[in-house]
Design an enzyme around this catalytic site. Structure first.
Site, PDB file in Angstrom:
ATOM      1  N   HIS A 167      36.331  43.177  39.267  1.00  8.44           N
ATOM      2  CA  HIS A 167      34.779  43.184  40.150  1.00  8.44           C
ATOM      3  C   HIS A 167      33.785  43.909  38.820  1.00  8.44           C
ATOM      4  O   HIS A 167      33.806  44.104  38.098  1.00  8.44           O
ATOM      5  CB  HIS A 167      34.884  45.249  40.908  1.00  8.44           C
ATOM      6  CG  HIS A 167      36.182  44.938  41.273  1.00  8.44           C
ATOM      7  ND1 HIS A 167      36.025  44.566  43.003  1.00  8.44           N
ATOM      8  CD2 HIS A 167      37.513  45.478  41.757  1.00  8.44           C
ATOM      9  CE1 HIS A 167      36.429  44.963  43.775  1.00  8.44           C
ATOM     10  NE2 HIS A 167      37.653  45.758  43.218  1.00  8.44           N
TER      11      HIS A 167
ATOM     12  N   HIS B  64      33.221  26.712  48.477  1.00 10.86           N
ATOM     13  CA  HIS B  64      34.470  26.109  49.730  1.00 10.86           C
ATOM     14  C   HIS B  64      34.375  24.030  49.199  1.00 10.86           C
ATOM     15  O   HIS B  64      35.468  23.951  49.312  1.00 10.86           O
ATOM     16  CB  HIS B  64      33.735  26.159  50.696  1.00 10.86           C
ATOM     17  CG  HIS B  64      34.175  27.424  51.579  1.00 10.86           C
ATOM     18  ND1 HIS B  64      32.887  28.434  51.326  1.00 10.86           N
ATOM     19  CD2 HIS B  64      34.915  27.978  51.967  1.00 10.86           C
ATOM     20  CE1 HIS B  64      33.444  29.418  51.676  1.00 10.86           C
ATOM     21  NE2 HIS B  64      34.986  29.360  52.151  1.00 10.86           N
TER      22      HIS B  64
ATOM     23  N   HIS C 299      39.735  37.186  43.094  1.00  5.69           N
ATOM     24  CA  HIS C 299      40.513  38.356  43.557  1.00  5.69           C
ATOM     25  C   HIS C 299      41.228  36.770  43.976  1.00  5.69           C
ATOM     26  O   HIS C 299      41.030  35.286  44.253  1.00  5.69           O
ATOM     27  CB  HIS C 299      41.584  38.208  45.621  1.00  5.69           C
ATOM     28  CG  HIS C 299      42.559  38.419  45.504  1.00  5.69           C
ATOM     29  ND1 HIS C 299      42.980  37.707  46.501  1.00  5.69           N
ATOM     30  CD2 HIS C 299      43.028  39.503  44.887  1.00  5.69           C
ATOM     31  CE1 HIS C 299      44.231  37.549  46.248  1.00  5.69           C
ATOM     32  NE2 HIS C 299      44.752  39.130  45.833  1.00  5.69           N
TER      33      HIS C 299
ATOM     34  N   ASN D 168      46.038  35.267  43.756  1.00  6.88           N
ATOM     35  CA  ASN D 168      47.234  35.732  43.702  1.00  6.88           C
ATOM     36  C   ASN D 168      48.173  34.286  43.706  1.00  6.88           C
ATOM     37  O   ASN D 168      47.995  33.709  44.643  1.00  6.88           O
ATOM     38  CB  ASN D 168      47.736  36.734  44.162  1.00  6.88           C
ATOM     39  CG  ASN D 168      47.921  35.934  45.918  1.00  6.88           C
ATOM     40  OD1 ASN D 168      48.727  34.961  46.140  1.00  6.88           O
ATOM     41  ND2 ASN D 168      46.993  36.522  46.890  1.00  6.88           N
ATOM     42  N   VAL D 169      49.998  34.382  42.827  1.00 10.74           N
ATOM     43  CA  VAL D 169      50.657  33.440  42.755  1.00 10.74           C
ATOM     44  C   VAL D 169      51.512  34.271  43.314  1.00 10.74           C
ATOM     45  O   VAL D 169      51.900  35.375  42.480  1.00 10.74           O
ATOM     46  CB  VAL D 169      50.512  32.707  41.985  1.00 10.74           C
ATOM     47  CG1 VAL D 169      50.524  34.020  40.419  1.00 10.74           C
ATOM     48  CG2 VAL D 169      51.831  31.554  41.667  1.00 10.74           C
ATOM     49  N   ARG D 170      52.768  33.751  44.461  1.00 12.06           N
ATOM     50  CA  ARG D 170      53.393  34.258  44.360  1.00 12.06           C
ATOM     51  C   ARG D 170      54.872  33.213  44.566  1.00 12.06           C
ATOM     52  O   ARG D 170      55.048  32.290  44.833  1.00 12.06           O
ATOM     53  CB  ARG D 170      53.706  34.825  45.854  1.00 12.06           C
ATOM     54  CG  ARG D 170      52.305  35.680  46.316  1.00 12.06           C
ATOM     55  CD  ARG D 170      52.497  36.654  48.065  1.00 12.06           C
ATOM     56  NE  ARG D 170      52.352  35.162  48.752  1.00 12.06           N
ATOM     57  CZ  ARG D 170      50.751  34.351  49.197  1.00 12.06           C
ATOM     58  NH1 ARG D 170      49.695  34.981  47.787  1.00 12.06           N
ATOM     59  NH2 ARG D 170      50.644  33.854  49.492  1.00 12.06           N
TER      60      ARG D 170
ATOM     61  N   SER E 109      48.534  38.784  40.587  1.00  9.11           N
ATOM     62  CA  SER E 109      47.801  39.418  41.183  1.00  9.11           C
ATOM     63  C   SER E 109      46.286  40.175  40.527  1.00  9.11           C
ATOM     64  O   SER E 109      46.409  40.664  39.819  1.00  9.11           O
ATOM     65  CB  SER E 109      47.590  40.329  42.491  1.00  9.11           C
ATOM     66  OG  SER E 109      46.593  40.909  43.052  1.00  9.11           O
TER      67      SER E 109
END
Length: 156
Positions: free
Chosen positions: A108, A152, A118, A120-122, A104
């Site tokens: 800032h 976007h 932000h 993350n890879v899971r 993760s």
């Protein structure tokens, strides 16, 4: 990996990849030009009745010229059985042991015209069932409509 790759071999290979990813991200965003090296804190957790425990490395950079604070966290946790919330949509997984890991990243920036980011890879493994997931987002402090649209479009 071959068709005979075991669950542990698969998970260990993913962990090695995620560990390298964390290191690469800290190298890319670290160093004197970016605000200093990331301070790393390795952690280990003992298990409970549903958890075998876990390990990880939290890497943090503070007070940089570009980033006020940045973090790149790696975690690897295991459990003896999936919690009910994890099996509500997949009841066939109830009672299975699991291993979950990921990286993760939260950045800032100092510049209020640059958004907080932000990513993350899971990886989740429950025996013969496994999958990757993740996501990313930006949180602008001073949103510019054209930037929102561009982000976007690029993200889809």
């Amino acid at each position: 990996m071959t068709a005979t790759t075991t669950e542990d071999e698969r998970s260990d290979a993913v962990y090695a990849y995620l560990l390298q990813l964390q290191d690469d991200l800290c190298t890319t965003f670290g160093g004197a030009a970016q605000g200093g090296d990331f301070l790393r804190d390795a952690w280990q957790r003992e298990g409970s009745d549903q958890s075998i425990g876990g390990r990880g490395i939290t890497a943090v950079q503070e007070g940089g010229a570009i980033m006020e604070r940045a973090g790149v966290a790696l975690s690897d946790v295991r459990g003896t059985r999936l919690p009910p919330a994890a099996t509500a949509r997949n009841p066939q997984l109830a009672g299975r042991a699991y291993r979950a890991m990921g990286v993760s990243v939260v950045m800032h920036p100092r510049n209020p015209h640059s958004p907080t980011s932000h990513m993350n890879v899971r990886f989740f493994n429950a025996g013969d069932v496994w999958w990757f997931g993740g996501g990313f987002d930006l949180t602008p402090y001073l949103p510019y409509p054209e930037d929102v649209v561009a982000w976007h479009r690029a993200a889809s």
